[in-house]
Scaffold this active site. Structure first.
Site, mmCIF file in Angstrom:
data_model
loop_
_atom_site.group_PDB
_atom_site.id
_atom_site.type_symbol
_atom_site.label_atom_id
_atom_site.label_comp_id
_atom_site.label_asym_id
_atom_site.label_seq_id
_atom_site.Cartn_x
_atom_site.Cartn_y
_atom_site.Cartn_z
ATOM 1 N N VAL A 428 43.669 36.637 49.149
ATOM 2 C CA VAL A 428 44.806 37.211 48.442
ATOM 3 C C VAL A 428 44.353 38.250 47.429
ATOM 4 O O VAL A 428 45.008 39.288 47.245
ATOM 5 C CB VAL A 428 45.603 36.083 47.755
ATOM 6 C CG1 VAL A 428 46.579 36.638 46.725
ATOM 7 C CG2 VAL A 428 46.351 35.253 48.791
ATOM 8 N N ASP A 429 43.233 38.006 46.763
ATOM 9 C CA ASP A 429 42.756 38.921 45.727
ATOM 10 C C ASP A 429 42.451 40.285 46.319
ATOM 11 O O ASP A 429 42.925 41.320 45.827
ATOM 12 C CB ASP A 429 41.509 38.322 45.072
ATOM 13 C CG ASP A 429 41.267 38.858 43.674
ATOM 14 O OD1 ASP A 429 42.114 39.619 43.171
ATOM 15 O OD2 ASP A 429 40.243 38.495 43.071
ATOM 16 N N ASP A 430 41.636 40.318 47.368
ATOM 17 C CA ASP A 430 41.312 41.602 47.993
ATOM 18 C C ASP A 430 42.546 42.242 48.603
ATOM 19 O O ASP A 430 42.737 43.455 48.493
ATOM 20 C CB ASP A 430 40.241 41.399 49.065
ATOM 21 C CG ASP A 430 38.849 41.311 48.474
ATOM 22 O OD1 ASP A 430 38.218 42.353 48.276
ATOM 23 O OD2 ASP A 430 38.402 40.187 48.185
ATOM 24 N N MET A 433 44.771 43.804 45.922
ATOM 25 C CA MET A 433 44.124 44.950 45.287
ATOM 26 C C MET A 433 43.976 46.111 46.262
ATOM 27 O O MET A 433 44.104 47.278 45.866
ATOM 28 C CB MET A 433 42.758 44.541 44.743
ATOM 29 C CG MET A 433 42.178 45.534 43.748
ATOM 30 S SD MET A 433 43.184 45.773 42.266
ATOM 31 C CE MET A 433 42.446 44.553 41.173
ATOM 32 N N ARG A 504 47.897 39.468 39.668
ATOM 33 C CA ARG A 504 47.578 40.533 40.629
ATOM 34 C C ARG A 504 48.697 40.676 41.673
ATOM 35 O O ARG A 504 49.115 41.779 42.008
ATOM 36 C CB ARG A 504 46.262 40.206 41.331
ATOM 37 C CG ARG A 504 45.704 41.339 42.123
ATOM 38 C CD ARG A 504 44.645 42.098 41.349
ATOM 39 N NE ARG A 504 43.439 41.310 41.180
ATOM 40 C CZ ARG A 504 42.824 41.102 40.006
ATOM 41 N NH1 ARG A 504 43.326 41.593 38.907
ATOM 42 N NH2 ARG A 504 41.720 40.413 39.929
#
Length: 705
Positions: A428-430, A433, A504
């Site tokens: 999810v983070d990548d 972003m 994020r």
């Protein structure tokens, strides 16, 4: 604020904005020349000494001779990281010493032929013994020592391979632990089932590191006062060790076969199982123990993935993709030295050439962050670096189901991973972003790219947890009781919701025009309100620490249109301002994970100063003295070549256990912060705001989220 005079209706340009513009220009030039031909950026990713030490042990376990040059380079690296007290830390260069890291570094040096009576080895031994000796190491180090016959296998937690057969409804199941735990654990189950021992010469053994003889150690995991659940698991562990050998042979063989299939299936990609070092090393050792030959395709692929993690290594493999071929230590800093040409490196430090091993590679993360920084600085579609970077990122999008799909079988894939190849484990983070970077690059204007972005956004929204937050790799992976089992002494067996990732995802949705009236955003904001710390900040799971988390949350809330004058947000802003150091920068020690009273406290660093600055700018503090001083810190500490120095570790693998030094953070985060400041100072919208305001009409295709 002072402004230059303007004529003809031109936008005023502030003096502060001009200083930021000039600094950003140099940083842009530095970053652009480091883009790979394919379109990506990839910077070195450094962990503590346990990773290169384990790589040395792996070579010995597999019977590989990496050569004298390898040993010399790794030795140089390990000794450069040794502290004056003799130990090795988990982060930075000044400690505190960690017993597990110190034992592994000491062991690796002995395996490479180091004399245990050498002064630096004596200091290391004294430090280790003062910390309790080799019996005081963590679970993973215990297993390593058992593999080399230094402690009995029974001192490691019971890990019967039969657990792969447990049903999903049972209190423990592989789906109940995180992706990194799964990929590390299953190969370990295979090793535990065989309990192999790599025989050593007496001079290589670690007898001198034990307070009492290792053969006399019965139990390392002791019962804990006032912790009935942990004690129950310890009792279960001891019971399992007594009965494991009585389990039916056919059941055992079935479990081994299933674990081998599981492991091999996840070794099919070029990046290795899970694309993270411990899992990759465990997998090749397990295959070797179960009879894999040197030409076994999975073994060969796994070894290449491991060898490709080496930096500064010329004998094994071909080096990491995009990384330098020679690393040089200057003082206690490992630097890729991109400012120097190869001849300068050779001339200045031929005796200090070193090698280390990365825990993984970070090209997608480095690329999307570099792209966001460049777009905020003014680059956009039509610029060669932006266009090729956008194409490269879209080429990395994953359209095959991974482990996450076992919980969400009805959701179309579309996420992004962290590494060059890790198709089973997008995160999810990548993904969030990357989406924001692509939006800043105006990729939504392209009809083909728009559909790809829709897939990524839908996947991210589907990954929202029941509590309203987002985690990294799995949904509702929050069986927190499992952190009490003896194997989980690192406290990071699971992947629950975190504030930084929730912020994020809200920021991404805000860029797409979704505000607090959109249910996923509303649930995310409710989660963040519950997670706010008493000090006013937010915990940072994947970056150090409260500075990272607070930046992520404030950026998300601002993007989603939350009232930035709300009391809870002003509480966060006041805390952030209170963290500023006398030099104008921001910094936070990794020890804040151990002691929350250290939140926001530490030596100033360029990356953490950029996070603090971005958080304050999101909260509307562009004209504050705090912001002006932070900008001054970045401008005055910029090097002539356009970048910044940063020795401290500001990335987090596992809080309190494993930290990361992203060598790219000092390059792109300051550029990003200075560019946003310059835009706001000069009365221009940020690229993020431009996307949200001017392109909202084009987002109708996402209305059904």
């Amino acid at each position: 604020m002072n402004y230059f005079n303007t004529v003809g209706g031109m936008k005023p340009i502030s003096l502060a904005g001009q200083r930021a513009r000039e600094a950003a220009k140099k940083a842009i030039e530095f970053l652009l020349v480091r883009q790979q031909r394919e379109g990506c950026w990839v910077f070195d990713l450094e962990a503590d000494v346990t990773i290169p030490a384990e790589y040395v042990m792996l070579q010995r376990f597999l019977g590989r001779d990496p050569g004298d040059d390898f040993r010399r380079r790794v030795r140089n690296y390990l000794l450069a990281k040794q502290m004056p007290d003799g130990g090795w830390p988990l982060f930075d260069v000044d400690g505190p010493a960690d017993v597990s890291a110190s034992v592994k570094a000491y062991f690796a040096l002995k395996l490479m032929g180091e004399d245990q009576n050498a002064p630096h080895m004596v200091r290391a031994r004294q430090c280790i013994l003062s910390l309790g000796g080799a019996a005081a190491v963590n679970v993973f180090t215990r297993i390593t020592l058992a593999l080399f016959g230094q402690i009995p296998w029974h001192t490691a937690p019971a890990m019967p391979v039969e657990i792969v057969l447990l049903p999903r409804w049972f209190f423990f199941h592989l789906s109940k632990v995180s992706y990194w735990s799964r990929t590390v654990m299953v190969p370990l189950l295979l090793l535990y089932a065989k309990q192999p021992i790599c025989q050593l010469e007496p001079r290589e053994c670690l007898f001198e590191l034990f307070v009492k003889p290792a053969t006399k150690i019965v139990h390392i995991d002791g019962f804990v006062p006032q912790s009935s659940r942990k004690n129950l698991f310890i009792l279960l562990d001891r019971t399992l060790k007594r009965v494991m050998h009585r389990l039916p042979k056919k059941l055992h063989e079935k479990a081994v076969a299933m674990a081998l299939i599981w492991t091999r299936e996840r070794m099919q990609g070029a990046g290795g199982i899970g694309a993270i070092y411990p899992a990759m090393a465990n997998a090749v050792m397990a295959l070797r123990v179960y009879g894999a030959s040197d030409d076994d395709p999975d073994f060969v692929r796994g070894m290449k993935a491991l060898d490709d993690l080496m930096l500064g290594k010329i004998d094994i493999g071909k080096g990491n993709a995009g990384g330098p071929s020679a690393c040089v230590i200057s003082g206690a800093e490992l630097s890729a030295a991109p400012e120097l040409d190869p001849s300068q490196v050779a001339d200045q430090a031929s005796s200090l050439l070193c090698a280390t091993c990365q825990p993984c590679v970070s090209p997608i993360w480095d690329t999307c962050l570099s792209l966001s920084a460049l777009c905020e600085s003014g680059l956009g579609p039509g610029h060669a670096a932006v266009d090729v970077g956008v194409r490269w990122l879209f080429d990395q999008q994953i359209f095959t189901p991974g482990d996450w799909s076992q919980t969400l079988p009805h959701i179309e894939p579309g996420g992004f991973a962290f590494q060059f190849e890790n198709n089973l484990y997008p995160d999810v983070d990548d993904t969030s972003m990357v989406v924001m970077a692509l939006l800043r690059a105006k990729s939504l204007d392209d009809a083909f790219y728009r559909e790809r972005l829709v897939r990524a956004v839908r996947w991210t929204v589907a990954m929202q947890n029941s509590d309203g937050g987002w985690a990294a790799f799995d949904i509702d992976n929050d069986a927190l009781y499992l952190n009490d089992i003896p194997f989980a002494d690192h406290g990071a067996l699971l992947d629950p919701s975190t504030s930084d990732l929730t912020g994020r995802c809200i920021e991404m949705l805000g860029m797409l025009g979704y505000g607090p009236d959109f249910k996923p955003v509303a649930r995310g904001i409710a989660f963040l309100k519950k997670e706010q710390e008493p000090c006013g900040g937010w915990f940072g799971r994947w970056g150090v620490n409260y500075l990272y988390g607070t930046w992520s949350v404030l950026a998300g809330l601002a993007s989603a249109g939350e009232d930035m004058q709300a009391d809870y947000i002003r509480h966060a802003v006041a805390w952030l301002k209170s963290c500023q150091n006398p030099d104008g920068g921001f910094g936070e020690t990794c020890l804040s994970y151990n002691d929350p009273s250290l939140a926001g406290k530490g030596d100033s660093t360029p990356s953490q100063t950029a996070w603090g600055l971005l958080g304050l700018l999101a909260a509307g503090e562009v004209n504050s003295q705090t912001v002006s001083r932070a900008v001054n810190y970045l401008v005055t500490r910029q090097k002539r070549n356009g970048t910044w120095d940063e020795l401290h570790y500001t990335g987090t693998g596992f809080p309190r256990v494993f930290y990361l030094r992203y060598h790219g953070y000092r390059h792109y985060f300051p550029l990003w912060a200075l560019s946003v400041y310059r835009r706001l100072c000069d009365g221009e919208p940020t690229r993020q705001a431009e996307v949200r305001v001017t392109d909202f009409e084009s987002y109708a295709c996402l209305g059904g989220l």
